[in-house]
Write a protein that holds these residues in place. Structure first.
Motif, PDB file in Angstrom:
ATOM      1  N   PHE A  21      -2.734  12.849   0.554  1.00 29.26           N
ATOM      2  CA  PHE A  21      -2.949  12.075  -0.885  1.00 29.26           C
ATOM      3  C   PHE A  21      -3.992  11.490  -0.972  1.00 29.26           C
ATOM      4  CE2 PHE A  21      -1.904   8.229  -3.535  1.00 29.26           C
ATOM      5  CZ  PHE A  21      -1.327   9.116  -4.544  1.00 29.26           C
TER       6      PHE A  21
ATOM      7  N   GLU B 188       0.798  -1.071  -0.043  1.00 30.89           N
ATOM      8  CA  GLU B 188       0.079   0.083  -0.019  1.00 30.89           C
ATOM      9  C   GLU B 188       0.865   1.235   0.022  1.00 30.89           C
ATOM     10  OE1 GLU B 188      -3.392   2.118   2.747  1.00 30.89           O
ATOM     11  OE2 GLU B 188      -2.496   0.253   3.283  1.00 30.89           O
ATOM     12  N   ARG B 189       1.903   0.965   0.888  1.00 29.17           N
ATOM     13  CA  ARG B 189       2.852   2.390   0.759  1.00 29.17           C
ATOM     14  C   ARG B 189       3.590   2.656  -0.304  1.00 29.17           C
ATOM     15  NH1 ARG B 189       2.227   4.805   6.185  1.00 29.17           N
ATOM     16  NH2 ARG B 189       0.535   3.698   6.929  1.00 29.17           N
TER      17      ARG B 189
ATOM     18  N   GLY C 200      -5.097   9.504  -3.051  1.00 23.03           N
ATOM     19  CA  GLY C 200      -5.088   7.835  -3.640  1.00 23.03           C
ATOM     20  C   GLY C 200      -5.280   7.897  -5.066  1.00 23.03           C
ATOM     21  N   TRP C 201      -4.712   6.753  -5.715  1.00 22.99           N
ATOM     22  CA  TRP C 201      -4.886   6.590  -7.315  1.00 22.99           C
ATOM     23  C   TRP C 201      -6.159   6.317  -7.823  1.00 22.99           C
ATOM     24  CZ3 TRP C 201      -0.765   8.383  -9.604  1.00 22.99           C
ATOM     25  CH2 TRP C 201       0.286   8.509  -9.070  1.00 22.99           C
ATOM     26  N   ALA C 202      -6.949   5.978  -6.699  1.00 21.07           N
ATOM     27  CA  ALA C 202      -8.381   5.643  -7.266  1.00 21.07           C
ATOM     28  C   ALA C 202      -9.224   6.808  -7.500  1.00 21.07           C
ATOM     29  CB  ALA C 202      -9.173   4.928  -6.018  1.00 21.07           C
ATOM     30  N   GLU C 203      -8.833   7.760  -7.042  1.00 17.94           N
ATOM     31  CA  GLU C 203      -9.426   9.449  -7.314  1.00 17.94           C
ATOM     32  C   GLU C 203      -9.061   9.903  -8.732  1.00 17.94           C
ATOM     33  OE1 GLU C 203     -11.809  10.787  -5.511  1.00 17.94           O
ATOM     34  OE2 GLU C 203     -11.461   8.934  -3.993  1.00 17.94           O
TER      35      GLU C 203
ATOM     36  N   LEU D 185       2.923   4.726  -3.339  1.00 18.07           N
ATOM     37  CA  LEU D 185       2.930   6.063  -3.198  1.00 18.07           C
ATOM     38  C   LEU D 185       4.477   6.373  -3.410  1.00 18.07           C
ATOM     39  CD1 LEU D 185       1.251   8.940  -1.080  1.00 18.07           C
ATOM     40  CD2 LEU D 185       3.723   8.639  -1.171  1.00 18.07           C
TER      41      LEU D 185
ATOM     42  N   ALA E 139      -3.895  12.854  -7.979  1.00 17.60           N
ATOM     43  CA  ALA E 139      -2.867  12.480  -7.323  1.00 17.60           C
ATOM     44  C   ALA E 139      -1.739  12.886  -7.655  1.00 17.60           C
ATOM     45  CB  ALA E 139      -2.879  10.620  -7.754  1.00 17.60           C
TER      46      ALA E 139
END
Length: 319
Positions: free
Chosen positions: A168, A94-95, A170-173, A98, A178
């Motif tokens: 941040f 998860e980390r 998140g890439w889902a946004e 980023l 991002a």
């Protein structure tokens, strides 16, 4: 590429990783304190602390724990975090989503700025352009990352309100929000690395400009720009690539401060929190991951340098 050269580099990589695992495990074993006591609190009963230590295998022999940890690294079973109670592999994955893009963006920006500035300065040796680039590079090297990061926040977030000051989404946004959140951290990380790389590029290009093949190319009618970008830069890339490999490794390991300034949930912030919680499982796995990334990047740099300049293979085989 000669198989013997590649095999030698692979064996060096494996030996380095093994030595690093021993060092990382040994150093963390010497840290004072008890992880079970920290998790249970200072007022916990000794029996409860002992039971938790047994559950976490903290009372096993150091050799047993080392080989258990090493086996987990090889199989991908990294264990569970003491503090979070979740698999370490999930935390790290998860980390990394980023930290790795942040390091790649910073390295790409640093490379573009440094190559352009270094070649520009070398082509104008001992003239105004060279002095200007050298002065800016020296200033960039002297800038602390955290101070420059705070300055960027004050100017572009507090003052101009162009970019977010931290966090941040998140890439889902979507990539837009991002990348917008990573813009200031990328610049904060890239400036110092670009300054160092620009000086290295300038020196390497200047050394190549003194070679006979440049004069021969110019005598045959090749323009100065074509000789500079088509021949000189290629031959100057070996030391530049070496420094870029070291810089990328530094970016991966050096995001801790910048991630904390911008409150980014990356690998650096995870390590910082794990150290504060004395979560040795997370600290050990994260540090070993960073070491593996550094060693792997250096391995790839050696391979690329040998492809650019085959003489390096001959020197390695002769030694």
């Amino acid at each position: 590429m000669a198989p013997a050269y590649l095999l030698k580099r692979l064996l060096t990589l494996l030996a380095t990783l093994l030595a690093a695992s021993l060092l990382v495990f040994g150093v963390l074993e010497l840290l004072p304190g008890n992880a079970a006591q920290l998790l249970m609190g200072p007022d916990a009963a000794p029996e409860a602390v002992a039971a938790l230590a047994h559950k976490l295998h903290l009372d096993d022999a150091a050799v047993t724990r080392y080989f258990h940890w090493l086996g987990g690294l090889l199989t991908g079973e990294l264990g569970d975090s003491y503090a979070y109670g979740t698999p370490v592999s999930a935390l790290i994955a998860e980390r990394l989503a980023l930290t790795v893009p942040l390091a790649l963006l910073a390295m790409a920006l640093a490379a573009v700025l440094a190559l352009a500035a270094g070649v520009f300065a070398a082509a104008r040796h001992d003239r105004l352009g060279d002095w200007l680039v050298s002065g800016l590079a020296q200033l960039g090297i002297a800038l602390p990352n955290f101070w420059f990061a705070i300055l960027l926040v004050l100017v572009f977030s507090v003052g101009l309100r162009w970019l977010p000051a931290g966090g941040f989404p998140g890439w889902a946004e979507g990539p837009g929000p991002a990348l917008q959140a990573l813009a200031l951290p990328t610049v904060a990380l890239a400036v110092v690395q670009a300054a160092i790389l620009a000086r290295v590029t300038r020196g390497a290009v200047l050394a190549q400009l003194q070679e006979d093949y440049v004069r021969s190319a110019r005598a045959k009618g090749l323009s100065r720009g074509a000789a500079l970008w088509g021949h000189v830069l290629r031959n100057a890339m070996v030391p530049v690539l070496t420094v870029m490999g070291l810089q990328f490794a530094n970016l991966l390991a050096g995001t801790i401060v910048v991630e904390n300034v911008f409150y980014l949930p990356g690998l650096g912030r995870l390590i910082f929190q794990a150290i504060a919680n004395r979560d040795l499982t997370v600290v050990r796995d994260c540090v070993m991951l960073l070491v593996a990334m550094v060693v792997l990047v250096n391995f790839l740099v050696d391979v690329l340098a040998a492809l650019i300049d085959p003489r390096l293979q001959q020197q390695a085989e002769a030694s």
